[in-house]
Structure formats: structure tokens, C-alpha cells
Enzyme design. Structure first.
Site, PDB file in Angstrom:
ATOM      1  CB  SER A 278      40.316  45.685  57.861  1.00 29.49           C
ATOM      2  OG  SER A 278      39.790  46.998  57.967  1.00 29.49           O
TER       3      SER A 278
ATOM      4  CG  ASN B 163      28.035  50.166  55.697  1.00 29.22           C
ATOM      5  OD1 ASN B 163      29.023  49.852  56.355  1.00 29.22           O
ATOM      6  ND2 ASN B 163      26.801  49.838  56.059  1.00 29.22           N
TER       7      ASN B 163
ATOM      8  CB  THR C 290      45.582  18.942  17.834  1.00 31.09           C
ATOM      9  OG1 THR C 290      45.907  17.786  17.064  1.00 31.09           O
ATOM     10  CG2 THR C 290      45.261  20.105  16.900  1.00 31.09           C
ATOM     11  CG  HIS C 291      44.950  15.604  20.860  1.00 30.22           C
ATOM     12  ND1 HIS C 291      43.913  15.478  21.751  1.00 30.22           N
ATOM     13  CD2 HIS C 291      44.379  15.737  19.635  1.00 30.22           C
ATOM     14  CE1 HIS C 291      42.752  15.515  21.103  1.00 30.22           C
ATOM     15  NE2 HIS C 291      43.016  15.684  19.820  1.00 30.22           N
TER      16      HIS C 291
ATOM     17  CG  ASN D 130      66.135  25.072  36.173  1.00 29.46           C
ATOM     18  OD1 ASN D 130      66.275  24.146  35.377  1.00 29.46           O
ATOM     19  ND2 ASN D 130      66.607  25.039  37.404  1.00 29.46           N
TER      20      ASN D 130
ATOM     21  CD  GLU E 252      59.752  25.757  35.839  1.00 25.50           C
ATOM     22  OE1 GLU E 252      60.225  24.882  35.097  1.00 25.50           O
ATOM     23  OE2 GLU E 252      60.198  25.999  36.980  1.00 25.50           O
TER      24      GLU E 252
ATOM     25  CE1 TYR F  34      30.757  46.328  54.149  1.00 25.96           C
ATOM     26  CE2 TYR F  34      30.215  46.094  56.472  1.00 25.96           C
ATOM     27  CZ  TYR F  34      31.151  46.093  55.453  1.00 25.96           C
ATOM     28  OH  TYR F  34      32.474  45.854  55.732  1.00 25.96           O
TER      29      TYR F  34
ATOM     30  CD  GLN G  12      37.445  43.789  58.151  1.00 23.78           C
ATOM     31  OE1 GLN G  12      36.878  44.710  58.713  1.00 23.78           O
ATOM     32  NE2 GLN G  12      38.158  42.889  58.800  1.00 23.78           N
TER      33      GLN G  12
ATOM     34  CE  LYS H 106      38.493  46.457  53.004  1.00 24.36           C
ATOM     35  NZ  LYS H 106      37.059  46.240  52.706  1.00 24.36           N
TER      36      LYS H 106
END
Length: 460
Positions: free
Chosen positions: A22, A109, A154-155, A284, A289, A316, A321, A324
Site C-alpha cells: 500500500s 492495526n 419550482t420544477h 463554456n 461542470e 482488523y 487497507q 485510505k
């Protein structure tokens, strides 16, 4: 040989070595790992497990290792599996056999549980700082636009007139709740698991509370099994982060709409927009976005860890693992999103005239006309039906309510008087709604003042 390799007769398969390691991602916990190790070494020295000289050797070695890592002078090894074993191996190479004593009365651990709590505590503070900046920018904009009229929806259909300041303070409330969730998450995670060992504590007379205090924790975890297997604090952060990103996404969705040619309510600054590779006229709202899109990443991080944890027996398991990468990704995504949204809002231009024109369209004052009739004694349901017929009449002729004459109104009901025109003026419609939480400028101002008080309370 592995630091845990005494029981094994052959080396780990190369494929498993890579799959198991890891260090590629948990290396970013180096600072927290060394911080926890230094507190542990001091405590071992105090209780006599280490001599004072041994403790000082370890502390100097860890301090020098931290400086070298931050200066980019250290290479981590995949073969050492994770950040904890890498730190211990590097330390032992520097200080000799005494380095092998550091792990006394400690397990990876409880070590990793400690590191992740330290990491998240720091990152929550950084996220809160960014969120506070966004809140202050929104409050300043809301103050500036208390009398900038716009349609409320609304909507996604025009509903009633409000102010832009009122609209922005809706997001202020959302982000204040987010700030509260982050604060509460930090409070609940701020307990040290160190001393839980692998799962059953240790026979050494550790000073758990003293180490916790040194590391800035409010106390220690109260069950060693839970101390090493709990990831609620990570899940709670991911949940709070997901809700925060949802709020950012909703805001960014509106910015995308408002900056379109169909709305023209706002113009995004060039620094927070992009162009098209083929269409020269395009501007844009890519930043908005992208924030909207990145929200899905954080949702995925939450669902990934929930799924990892859902079937794990105590205590554990190696599955954990996987916590993270989800936490790291969510932390990075939320912080980057907050970092760009705040200046994007601060630099955008607001077209007050376009907003006001839109507020006068779509019969946004129809409810006020119905309220006018209700105040004259007409039952509201009857008033609602009557105004609906007037709206239909106007809609077929391309008229607004304000375009009708008093005589035309009286053809629908004798209750109408010339004072109705004051009632259905867009500005009056907004100013008349002065209840707490309403869009009237004085109500918005009061809401801003109270929001600033809540913000101050949350930062205490």
C-alpha cells in the site's frame, strides 16, 4: 527478510508483493506516522521500556527522517509494504538495533487507525477553512444583491419573484450545515486508538491518556477491538463530504444554467471558463461542470468504503487497507472543488437587468394576485381558480397580468380594485414577504446577520 518474516519459510510471491503493498498511496501518511511514533517513543521512555538515551536516539532519528522525507531525499520501498514498515526500516538503518524497539507495545492495526485519524483531523480543518471562505463570499454577494430581483423556480418553471441575495442565502444555509457536520465529525474522531494493539491491548503499562493528550486528542478509545476496527470516522467524513459536494453540484448546476444564452443571468470570468476547439464563439462554464461531475467521485468513495466495511467481522481485516484511497480521493476532490468555486463566484458578473426582466415574465406575481383576492374575503381556493383563468386569458394573448386594465380585471370579478396593480408589481411582491426567512430585503439582511452569527459560533 520482512519485519514479520520469522514464521515464514519462503519469500512472498512477486505478484502478491505488488498486490499487497500500500506504500504507493499510504506514503502520504508519513508525517502522521512519524508524529505518532515520536509520541509512542517518548511514552516508552517514560515507563522504562526504553532508556532515556534510547528514546532520545529514536526521537532524533525520526526527526531527521521526517526532514529528509519532506526534502525529497527518501525513497520508499514496495517490498516494505506500507508507510509504517518503511518508516521503521528506514529508522533502523539510521539508528541501529534500537530502531527495532520502537514497535514495542504497538501494532500496525492501532498505528494505522491513529495515522488516519490524525490525517483526517488535519484535512477536516483545511476543508473547513476553505468552506468558511466560500461562505463569506456568498454572504458578501447576498448583501450586495438584496434588491436584485429574479424569478424563483419550482420544477425549473418560473414560480414567484425573489432576490438574488435571497437565492444565495439558501446556499449559505446548506454550507453552514456542512460546516456543522465537519465540526461534529472532527469531534467524534478525536480519540486516540493507540494502545489497542492488534486487537486486545498490551501487557505493557502504557500511558494511553498521556499520549492522546500529547497528540491533541480529547481522550482514548474505550474498546481495543473497536479501536482498531472502527472506520466510522472515515465514513462520517465521506458522508459529510458527499453532502457538501451535492450542495456544490447544485450551485454549479445553476451557474451553468444562468450563464447560458437562454438565461443570461451571469457571465463567468474568463479565468474560470474555457473555449471550444472548433466553435470560436463558445465560452463554456467548464469549472462548474467539472465540480458537478466530480461529485460522483466522492459519492463513489463513500459507497466503496461502506461496501468494504459492511461484512467485516471484528477486529482488523486486510480489506480495511482499502479505506485510505477513498478517503484521500474525497479529501483532494472536496478541497480542489472548494478552492475553485469560491473565486469563480467572486469574479462572475451579475446581469441585474436580465434577472429583473425574467422576474416579470412567467406570471410570477400570480400568487400575489390570489392573495389579494383572499385578503378581500374570497376563499383562497376560489381565488386560485379565478387567477388561473386570468393567467390563461393572458397567456393566450401574449399579455402579462400588469398589461390588463382595471376594467378587464373587473370582468373576472367585481372584487378587483385599482390598488391591485400595486400588489402585483414585482418589487412589491418581494418586499411584501418580510417574514423570517423570506425574500424581502430586510428579511434577507436579518438572515445574513444571523448566518454570520452562526458561522462565528461554528468556528468557536
Amino acid at each position: 527478510m520482512k519485519l514479520w518474516g520469522g514464521r515464514f519459510e519462503k519469500d512472498t510471491d512477486a505478484l502478491v508483493e505488488d498486490f499487497h503493498s500500500s506504500i504507493a498511496f499510504d506514503r502520504r501518511l508519513y508525517k502522521q506516522d512519524i508524529q505518532g511514533s515520536m509520541a509512542h517513543a517518548r511514552m516508552l521512555g517514560r515507563i522504562g521500556v526504553l532508556s532515556r538515551q534510547e528514546a532520545e536516539i529514536l526521537l532524533r532519528g525520526l526527526d531527521g527522517l521526517l526532514a529528509d522525507i519532506e526534502a525529497g531525499r527518501v525513497e520508499f520501498e514496495t517490498g516494505a509494504e506500507d508507510i509504517h514498515m518503511n518508516i521503521e526500516k528506514l529508522l533502523t538503518e539510521r539508528v541501529g538495533t534500537v530502531g527495532k524497539k520502537l514497535h514495542t507495545a504497538r501494532s500496525r492495526n492501532d498505528q494505522v487507525a491513529l495515522d488516519l485519524r490524525l490525517f483526517l483531523r488535519e484535512e477536516i480543518d483545511a476543508t473547513k477553512d476553505l468552506l468558511v471562505r466560500l461562505l463569506r463570499t456568498l454572504l458578501e454577494l447576498a448583501e450586495k444583491h438584496k434588491e436584485t430581483w429574479m424569478p424563483g423556480y419550482t420544477h425549473l418553471q418560473k414560480a414567484q419573484p425573489i432576490s438574488f441575495g435571497h437565492h444565495l442565502t439558501a446556499y449559505v444555509q446548506m454550507f453552514l450545515r456542512d460546516l456543522g457536520r465537519l465540526r461534529d465529525t472532527r469531534r467524534r474522531l478525536n480519540f486516540s486508538p493507540l494502545g489497542s494493539g492488534a486487537l486486545a491491548g498490551t501487557t505493557f503499562p502504557l500511558q494511553r491518556e498521556a499520549v492522546a493528550e500529547e497528540l491533541g486528542f480529547a481522550g482514548v478509545t474505550l474498546n481495543s477491538l473497536d479501536g482498531v476496527s472502527d472506520r466510522d470516522f472515515a465514513l462520517e467524513f465521506l458522508g459529510a463530504a458527499s453532502i457538501l459536494m451535492m450542495h456544490l453540484s447544485r450551485l454549479c448546476e445553476e451557474l451553468v444554467l444562468w450563464s447560458s444564452g437562454e438565461f443570461r443571468f451571469v457571465v463567468m470570468d474568463d479565468g474560470y471558463s474555457t473555449g471550444s476547439s472548433i466553435m470560436p464563439q463558445k465560452k463554456n462554464p467548464d469549472v462548474a461542470e467539472l465540480v458537478r461531475g466530480k461529485t460522483g467521485r466522492v459519492y463513489g468513495d463513500l459507497m466503496a468504503l461502506l461496501t468494504v466495511m459492511k461484512g467485516l467481522p471484528l477486529a482488523y481485516n486486510k480489506d480495511m487497507q482499502e479505506d485510505k484511497e477513498s478517503v484521500f480521493d474525497a479529501v483532494d476532490t472536496v478541497k480542489k472543488s472548494l478552492s475553485v468555486v469560491e473565486p469563480m463566484l467572486g469574479t462572475m458578473q451579475v446581469d441585474k437587468q436580465a434577472m429583473a426582466r425574467a422576474a416579470r415574465q412567467g406570471f410570477t406575481n400570480a400568487t400575489d394576485l390570489a392573495d389579494y383576492l383572499a385578503k378581500k374575503g374570497v376563499p383562497f381556493r376560489q381565488a386560485h381558480e379565478l387567477v388561473g383563468r386570468i393567467v390563461l386569458y393572458c397567456s393566450k394573448r401574449g399579455l402579462a397580468l400588469e398589461d390588463l386594465t382595471a376594467a378587464q380585471f373587473r370582468e373576472f370579478s367585481e372584487v378587483f380594485e385599482p390598488d391591485l396593480f400595486q400588489t402585483i408589481g414585482i418589487e412589491h411582491c418581494v418586499r411584501a414577504r418580510g417574514l423570517t426567512g423570506g425574500p424581502a430585503p430586510e428579511a434577507v439582511a436579518a438572515g445574513i446577520a444571523r448566518s454570520r452569527e452562526i458561522l462565528a459560533e461554528l468556528l468557536r
